[in-house]
Design an enzyme around this catalytic site. Structure first.
Site, PDB file in Angstrom:
ATOM      1  CE1 TYR A   1      37.760  95.369   1.398  1.00 61.61           C
ATOM      2  CE2 TYR A   1      35.965  96.670   2.275  1.00 61.61           C
ATOM      3  CZ  TYR A   1      37.308  96.482   2.082  1.00 61.61           C
ATOM      4  OH  TYR A   1      38.195  97.398   2.574  1.00 61.61           O
TER       5      TYR A   1
ATOM      6  CG  PHE B   1      45.529  96.932   9.324  1.00 66.08           C
ATOM      7  CD1 PHE B   1      44.373  96.218   9.032  1.00 66.08           C
ATOM      8  CD2 PHE B   1      46.623  96.776   8.478  1.00 66.08           C
ATOM      9  CE1 PHE B   1      44.310  95.363   7.931  1.00 66.08           C
ATOM     10  CE2 PHE B   1      46.562  95.924   7.378  1.00 66.08           C
ATOM     11  CZ  PHE B   1      45.406  95.212   7.102  1.00 66.08           C
ATOM     12  N   PRO B   2      43.410  99.950  12.730  1.00 65.27           N
ATOM     13  CG  PRO B   2      41.260 100.471  13.465  1.00 65.27           C
ATOM     14  CD  PRO B   2      41.995  99.773  12.356  1.00 65.27           C
ATOM     15  CG  LEU B   3      42.049  98.314  17.505  1.00 65.79           C
ATOM     16  CD1 LEU B   3      40.959  97.372  17.980  1.00 65.79           C
ATOM     17  CD2 LEU B   3      42.385  99.331  18.583  1.00 65.79           C
ATOM     18  N   GLY B   4      46.303  97.706  15.081  1.00 65.22           N
ATOM     19  CA  GLY B   4      47.505  96.952  14.772  1.00 65.22           C
ATOM     20  C   GLY B   4      47.198  95.470  14.643  1.00 65.22           C
ATOM     21  N   GLY B   5      48.241  94.663  14.604  1.00 65.97           N
ATOM     22  CA  GLY B   5      48.085  93.221  14.680  1.00 65.97           C
ATOM     23  C   GLY B   5      47.292  92.577  13.579  1.00 65.97           C
TER      24      GLY B   5
ATOM     25  CG  LEU C   1      52.180  93.379  11.498  1.00 66.72           C
ATOM     26  CD1 LEU C   1      51.075  93.959  10.621  1.00 66.72           C
ATOM     27  CD2 LEU C   1      53.446  94.192  11.341  1.00 66.72           C
TER      28      LEU C   1
END
Length: 313
Positions: free
Chosen positions: A70, A225-229, A234
């Site tokens: 990171y 990616f807990p909220l997707g997208g 996606l």
């Protein structure tokens, strides 16, 4: 899957702040179920990044997820500068990739055993730790992202062997897995796996069988990616009508509903939402105190999963 509200979401951390999401066991430690994913710190300058981490601690966050790749070590250096021993924060890192500042994405896979060992050493140096409490082996078996090619196609047993050696040497405290398949998790369980980090959200529940196995084996589930997208194309949790309706009814944001659903869905879930914005950080921690009634949970549970196993990156 268990979908009951937790009554212990306001217990206190060692530093006196309310525990976001309540307490849970991760790598032998009791930590808040809402932690912080530090990747977005690379977007800030050093002073702002340190201040954001200090704010996270004030809000009760005592579980921070990071990696040497990171920001090519920048994020780890910020964590080392910001966190104090008395904060009692569990620092979790990962190996299996390395920085690639000039590439099409800012990292490339580094799956070979010698690369895993080198990455642990880089993390130890950057974090200024003698032992990293939990290190996740980042595979590339599932979810959106890179796929291994050539000498990066490495047998899982070879990787687990070096992770076990590093644990025996005291350089890491516990081993987790990321981007792993269900068969891979089953293969690794005899080693003693502390957690699994896979892409998972209300709209991307392809790993439901893996979540059930983790629950049965007392393995923490840490969805990224807990909220997707996360990638173009996606689906996003915040676009779902059922999520928007729940948010309006409770007077909170759609993102908070998406995070709260994850905590309600399974008691072994820990969240590591990332942000570079102090207000989003506060909102993410406050999502841990949201109670969803049975009717709301039923509406959210009925949202179809539409992710598939998309290969991007």
């Amino acid at each position: 899957m268990a979908s009951t509200a937790r009554s212990d979401r306001l217990t206190e951390t060692a530093v006196g702040a309310a525990r976001p999401g309540g307490p849970g066991a991760l790598a032998g430690r009791t930590v808040s179920r809402v932690g912080y994913g530090a990747m977005q710190l690379r977007r800030l300058d050093r002073e702002a990044a340190v201040a954001l981490l200090r704010r996270a601690v004030e809000l009760g966050v005592d579980h921070v997820d990071t990696a040497h790749f990171y920001g090519d070590g920048f994020v780890n250096e910020v964590i080392a500068a910001a966190l104090r021993p008395e904060d009692d924060v569990l620092v979790v890192s990962k190996v299996g990739a390395e920085p690639a500042p000039d590439g099409p994405v800012p990292l490339r896979l580094a799956q070979r055993p010698e690369q895993l060992r080198a990455a642990v050493e880089d993390n130890l140096k950057g974090l200024r730790l003698e032992q990293i409490p939990l290190v996740n082996l980042r595979r590339a078996d599932r979810g959106p992202g890179l796929r291994p090619e050539g000498d990066q196609i490495v047998d899982l047993d070879d990787q687990l062997a070096v992770m076990a050696d590093l644990r025996d040497e005291g350089k890491i405290g516990a081993v987790g897995l990321s981007g792993v398949s269900l068969d891979g998790l089953r293969q690794a369980l005899p080693l003693g796996i502390a957690c699994v980090q896979n892409a998972y959200s209300l709209v991307a529940r392809d790993d439901e069988d893996m979540l059930r196995l983790c629950l049965a084996e007392d393995v923490a589930w840490v969805p990224y990616f807990p909220l997707g997208g996360a990638y173009a194309g996606l689906p996003k949790v915040t676009d779902e009508p059922a999520v928007v309706t729940a948010a309006q009814a409770l007077g909170v944001s759609a993102a908070q509903i998406g995070l709260a659903w994850l905590l309600h869905h399974a008691p072994n879930t820990f969240l590591i939402p990332g942000t570079a914005d102090p207000e989003h950080l506060r909102a993410n921690t406050e999502a841990g105190a949201i109670t969803l009634d049975e009717a709301t949970l039923a509406a959210l549970d009925s949202v179809p999963t539409r992710s598939g196993d998309i290969e991007l990156g």
